[in-house]
Design an enzyme around this catalytic site. Structure first.
Site, PDB file in Angstrom:
ATOM      1  N   SER A  82       1.145  -0.861   0.014  1.00 15.47           N
ATOM      2  CA  SER A  82       0.318   0.240  -0.305  1.00 15.47           C
ATOM      3  C   SER A  82       0.909   1.035   0.132  1.00 15.47           C
ATOM      4  O   SER A  82       0.140   2.785  -0.202  1.00 15.47           O
ATOM      5  CB  SER A  82      -0.902   0.167   0.978  1.00 15.47           C
ATOM      6  OG  SER A  82      -2.440  -0.290   1.060  1.00 15.47           O
ATOM      7  N   LYS A  85       0.185   3.389  -2.869  1.00 15.32           N
ATOM      8  CA  LYS A  85      -0.516   3.880  -3.107  1.00 15.32           C
ATOM      9  C   LYS A  85      -0.592   5.733  -3.299  1.00 15.32           C
ATOM     10  O   LYS A  85      -0.724   6.400  -3.827  1.00 15.32           O
ATOM     11  CB  LYS A  85      -1.389   3.774  -2.247  1.00 15.32           C
ATOM     12  CG  LYS A  85      -2.290   2.866  -2.055  1.00 15.32           C
ATOM     13  CD  LYS A  85      -3.508   2.193  -1.583  1.00 15.32           C
ATOM     14  CE  LYS A  85      -3.637   0.769  -1.215  1.00 15.32           C
ATOM     15  NZ  LYS A  85      -4.569   0.264   0.182  1.00 15.32           N
ATOM     16  N   TYR A 207      -2.514  -1.912 -10.593  1.00 12.49           N
ATOM     17  CA  TYR A 207      -2.926  -1.980  -9.317  1.00 12.49           C
ATOM     18  C   TYR A 207      -2.216  -2.787  -7.870  1.00 12.49           C
ATOM     19  O   TYR A 207      -1.400  -2.974  -7.550  1.00 12.49           O
ATOM     20  CB  TYR A 207      -4.358  -1.515  -8.513  1.00 12.49           C
ATOM     21  CG  TYR A 207      -4.551  -2.175  -7.143  1.00 12.49           C
ATOM     22  CD1 TYR A 207      -3.918  -1.115  -6.265  1.00 12.49           C
ATOM     23  CD2 TYR A 207      -4.731  -3.672  -6.372  1.00 12.49           C
ATOM     24  CE1 TYR A 207      -3.650  -0.959  -4.581  1.00 12.49           C
ATOM     25  CE2 TYR A 207      -5.103  -2.962  -4.921  1.00 12.49           C
ATOM     26  CZ  TYR A 207      -4.824  -2.203  -4.855  1.00 12.49           C
ATOM     27  OH  TYR A 207      -4.524  -1.728  -2.969  1.00 12.49           O
ATOM     28  N   TYR A 259      -4.045   3.439   7.975  1.00 14.61           N
ATOM     29  CA  TYR A 259      -5.131   2.769   7.943  1.00 14.61           C
ATOM     30  C   TYR A 259      -6.274   3.519   8.700  1.00 14.61           C
ATOM     31  O   TYR A 259      -6.444   4.574   8.793  1.00 14.61           O
ATOM     32  CB  TYR A 259      -5.034   0.992   8.075  1.00 14.61           C
ATOM     33  CG  TYR A 259      -3.991   0.549   6.951  1.00 14.61           C
ATOM     34  CD1 TYR A 259      -4.589   0.403   5.945  1.00 14.61           C
ATOM     35  CD2 TYR A 259      -2.909   0.195   7.927  1.00 14.61           C
ATOM     36  CE1 TYR A 259      -4.413   0.144   4.907  1.00 14.61           C
ATOM     37  CE2 TYR A 259      -2.035  -0.635   6.776  1.00 14.61           C
ATOM     38  CZ  TYR A 259      -2.275  -0.659   5.331  1.00 14.61           C
ATOM     39  OH  TYR A 259      -1.795  -1.593   4.642  1.00 14.61           O
ATOM     40  N   VAL A 277       0.962  -3.560   3.830  1.00 11.71           N
ATOM     41  CA  VAL A 277       0.590  -5.262   4.791  1.00 11.71           C
ATOM     42  C   VAL A 277       2.133  -6.058   4.645  1.00 11.71           C
ATOM     43  O   VAL A 277       1.814  -6.833   5.145  1.00 11.71           O
ATOM     44  CB  VAL A 277      -0.301  -5.804   4.422  1.00 11.71           C
ATOM     45  CG1 VAL A 277      -1.902  -5.150   4.818  1.00 11.71           C
ATOM     46  CG2 VAL A 277      -0.455  -6.032   2.626  1.00 11.71           C
TER      47      VAL A 277
END
Ligand code: GLU
Length: 332
Positions: A82, A85, A207, A259, A277
């Site tokens: 992540s 991103k 992605y 998160y 993660v």
């Protein structure tokens, strides 16, 4: 009546008061303190992540002046997940500008899990580019003449931040792709509301590829330092993203990067950050440094247990919280 006292709107930054050996000593201490912390578990939704050694633990700081401080497993490779991103958001901004990106993805924290299948009721946009739905929408905006061109543009973008070429880990990519049913469901929901176009599989593949980029802790520190340095890589001098978009990227990291711990993080650590993660966390100290921590065991919200501890301590010890005005030790 106009006051006749001058107001200093632009105070000079504080001088650099942290000594290099003090910073290195602190990193060694933090590593020794948290190495034996045995809480959390590495992500296990795909075999490649479950294989991570829970003892891996690295901390790396890269100053905007190019000085590096590190301890532990800073050369262990892992997939960025992540954390990608943030940088793809930057590329989408570069490709389309602020307004168009905002039309497709909001900037509102959710308080929900990163993979929640939820869109903003009113606008039908995903909440922000740091949750999966928003990240898939952001990725679908990347320009290119076909899938290969888009992937190459994305890899070139990562290279500008990292300072060297990096590659996609194929086993992780294929696992992400074959198990990513929630991500696929989100993409279909967004297609239904016209938030992404019909090339869903291409967007999802890109992605999954971005999540599977191989990096080490040093690379992440360099990427964070590039953002701290107004988008310019401190070692190569290459502008990785136009400086005007760094503010957008950091704002979203600040409010949505950790998160559903983002609010508490902003309160406790007070710095823009993003975790993944894989067990990595990047932290940006604007105009000063990039921090990266890597340790695979995650807490229940998906953040690295040791990573959160290290960042809390570093922020506290060096007074890095953006809103700290008590005048504790400063780094420039
Ligand atoms: N590849 C992961 C997913 O989309 C990213 C998860 C993460 O790091 O938050 O499920």
């Amino acid at each position: 009546m106009t006051p006749d006292l001058p107001i200093n709107l632009y105070p000079k930054p504080s001088p650099n008061l942290i000594q290099a050996d003090h910073l290195q000593h602190t990193l060694n201490e933090l590593h020794a303190r948290y190495r034996s912390l045995n809480q959390g578990k590495p992500a296990s939704y795909i075999p490649e992540l479950a294989k991570a050694n829970p003892d891996w633990f690295g901390i790396c700081i890269m100053g905007v002046d190019g000085q590096r401080f590190e301890v532990g497993d800073t050369e262990q490779l892992f997939t960025i997940q992540s954390i990608s991103k943030v940088f793809v958001h930057g590329l989408a901004l570069e490709d389309h500008g602020r307004e168009r990106v905002l039309d497709r993805v909001g900037v509102e924290p959710t308080g929900d899990a990163f993979n929640a299948i939820v869109l903003d009721e009113r606008s039908k946009r995903p909440y922000n580019p740091m949750v999966n739905a928003g990240a898939i929408a952001t990725t679908s905006l990347i320009k290119g003449k076909g899938a290969t061109d888009r992937l190459n543009r994305m890899l070139a973008m990562f290279e500008r931040y990292i300072g060297h070429e990096s590659y996609i880990d194929m086993p992780t990519f294929t696992s992400e792709r074959s198990t990513g049913h929630r991500n696929r469901a989100m993409a279909h929901l967004m297609l239904n509301f016209g938030m992404i176009d019909e090339h869903i599989d291409e967007a999802l593949d890109l992605y999954f590829q971005q999540c599977s980029l191989m990096v080490d802790c040093r690379d992440l520190a360099m990427m964070a330092a590039t953002l701290a340095n107004r988008g310019k890589n401190p070692l190569t001098g290459i502008q990785a993203v136009p400086a005007e978009y760094v503010r957008d990227m950091l704002s979203v990291m600040y409010t949505c990067g950790m998160y559903n711990f983002a609010g508490e993080w902003a309160y406790l650590v007070g710095l823009p950050a993003k975790s993944g993660v894989c067990g990595g966390i990047i932290v940006v100290v604007p105009n000063r440094m990039g921090i990266a921590v890597f340790s695979p065991p995650l807490d229940e919200r998906g953040n690295s247990v040791r990573g959160v501890k290290v960042c809390e301590d570093l922020s506290q010890q060096f007074g890095l919280h953006l809103f700290d005005c008590t005048g504790s030790e400063k780094i420039t």
